[in-house]
Enzyme design. Structure first.
Site, PDB file in Angstrom:
ATOM      1  N   TYR A  47       1.036  -1.100  -0.234  1.00 37.60           N
ATOM      2  CA  TYR A  47      -0.012   0.037  -0.084  1.00 37.60           C
ATOM      3  C   TYR A  47       0.807   1.054  -0.069  1.00 37.60           C
ATOM      4  O   TYR A  47       0.495   2.332  -0.252  1.00 37.60           O
ATOM      5  CB  TYR A  47      -0.850   0.148   1.183  1.00 37.60           C
ATOM      6  N   HIS A 105       0.385 -11.616   2.179  1.00 31.00           N
ATOM      7  CA  HIS A 105      -0.680 -10.701   1.228  1.00 31.00           C
ATOM      8  C   HIS A 105      -1.202 -11.509   0.148  1.00 31.00           C
ATOM      9  O   HIS A 105      -2.494 -11.470  -0.066  1.00 31.00           O
ATOM     10  CB  HIS A 105       0.126  -9.500   0.803  1.00 31.00           C
TER      11      HIS A 105
END
Length: 276
Positions: A47, A105
Site C-alpha cells: 500500500y 498478502h
C-alpha cells in the site's frame, strides 16, 4: 467495540482499511479514523503507506497497547530471508517495536509454504508480531497451512461482501476457530448503489453501504475492514455497528447474486479449487 479472540489476541471486529491510500496523504485519513475511535488499522507494504500509518499512531498520543496493527508481506518476498527483510522494513516505517498481526498478502505459485509460514512463526516467537495470518489463500491452501503444517493462523483475510459467497471457507474456518477478515466489504463501492441494500437501509434509517457492513458484522467469526478517506464515511461505517438485522433483512441479502468477485489479479490462486 466487540473483538474476536484468536490465537491469544483480541481483534476488533470493525477495522480501518487503508488500501489505495498511498503516501503521506494517508496520514490525515488515519488520524481522523483514530479520532473517531478506530483502533484496528490494516495496512501492507504494497500500500506504500506504512510510514503514514505509523505517523498517525504516533501523533495520536494514544498508548500503543490500545491499537491492533496489521501489515503484510508482498508475494514476491516470501522466501524466509526476504520475508524477514520485508518485515524489518515495515516495522521501521511503522515506527513500532512490534505489529499485532503479520500476514502473507497473496500466495505465490512457487513459494515453499512450510518455509514461509515457519518464517512468520519465527517472528511471532521473537515477539515482533503477536500473531500471524494469511490473505487470499484458497481452501486447499488453508487446509494445508492449518492441518499439515500446523501454522497458528489467527485470521484469514479475503474479499467478502454481499455479492460474493464465502460459505465453504467460513464453514471451514469456523470449525477451526479462525475468524475471516472481510476486505472490499463494500464491493469496491458497488454496495453503496445497490437497490436492495438501499431499500433495507431505508427501513433501518441507514445507507446501503452501512447495510453491507452490518450484514457482515451480523455473521459469527467475521471481521470487517472498510476503507474510507472522508471523516463522514469513516463515522458512517462505525455507525453500522448499531444496526441489527432481522430475518427478512438476511433473506433479502441472501437473494443477491453471490458470484461477483472483483479482486482478480493475474497471480491469484484458483478460487474454485476445493480439494488439496
Amino acid at each position: 467495540m466487540d473483538s474476536i479472540i484468536t490465537q491469544g489476541v483480541a481483534i476488533p471486529r470493525l477495522g480501518f482499511g487503508t488500501f489505495r491510500m498511498p503516501g503521506v496523504d494517508a496520514q490525515p485519513a488515519v488520524e481522523s479514523a483514530i479520532t473517531l475511535g478506530y483502533r484496528h488499522i490494516d495496512t501492507a507494504a504494497m500500500y506504500e503507506n506504512e510510514a503514514a500509518v505509523g505517523g498517525a499512531i504516533a501523533a495520536s498520543g494514544i498508548e500503543r497497547s490500545e491499537f491492533f496493527v496489521t501489515t503484510k508481506v508482498w508475494h514476491d518476498q516470501l522466501g524466509p530471508d526476504a520475508l524477514h527483510r520485508a518485515f524489518d522494513a515495515s516495522l521501521r516505517k511503522l515506527r513500532l517495536d512490534h505489529v499485532d498481526l503479520y500476514m502473507i498478502h497473496w500466495p505465490s505459485r512457487d513459494m515453499d509454504m512450510a518455509a514461509t509460514l515457519e518464517a512468520l512463526v519465527a517472528l511471532e516467537e521473537r515477539g515482533l508480531t503477536r500473531a500471524i495470518g494469511v490473505c487470499n489463500f484458497n481452501l486447499p491452501m488453508i487446509r494445508r497451512a492449518v492441518e499439515e503444517i500446523g501454522a497458528p493462523i489467527a485470521s484469514v483475510q479475503l474479499e467478502y461482501h454481499p455479492f460474493l459467497s464465502q460459505a465453504p471457507m467460513l464453514a471451514y474456518l469456523r470449525g477451526k476457530g479462525i475468524p475471516l477478515t472481510a476486505y472490499a466489504p463494500l464491493a469496491q463501492g458497488r454496495a453503496a448503489n445497490d437497490t436492495v441494500l438501499a431499500e433495507l437501509g431505508r427501513k433501518h434509517g441507514a445507507s446501503a453501504a452501512q447495510m453491507a457492513i452490518a450484514w457482515l458484522l451480523d455473521q459469527a467469526g467475521v471481521i470487517v475492514i472498510p476503507k474510507a478517506a472522508r471523516p463522514e464515511s469513516q463515522k458512517a461505517n462505525l455507525d453500522a455497528l448499531a444496526i441489527h438485522l432481522g430475518d427478512d433483512d438476511r433473506a433479502a441479502v441472501a437473494a443477491l447474486p453471490k458470484d461477483q468477485r472483483y479482486v482478480r489479479p493475474p497471480f491469484a490462486p484458483d478460487w474454485d479449487a476445493t480439494a488439496a
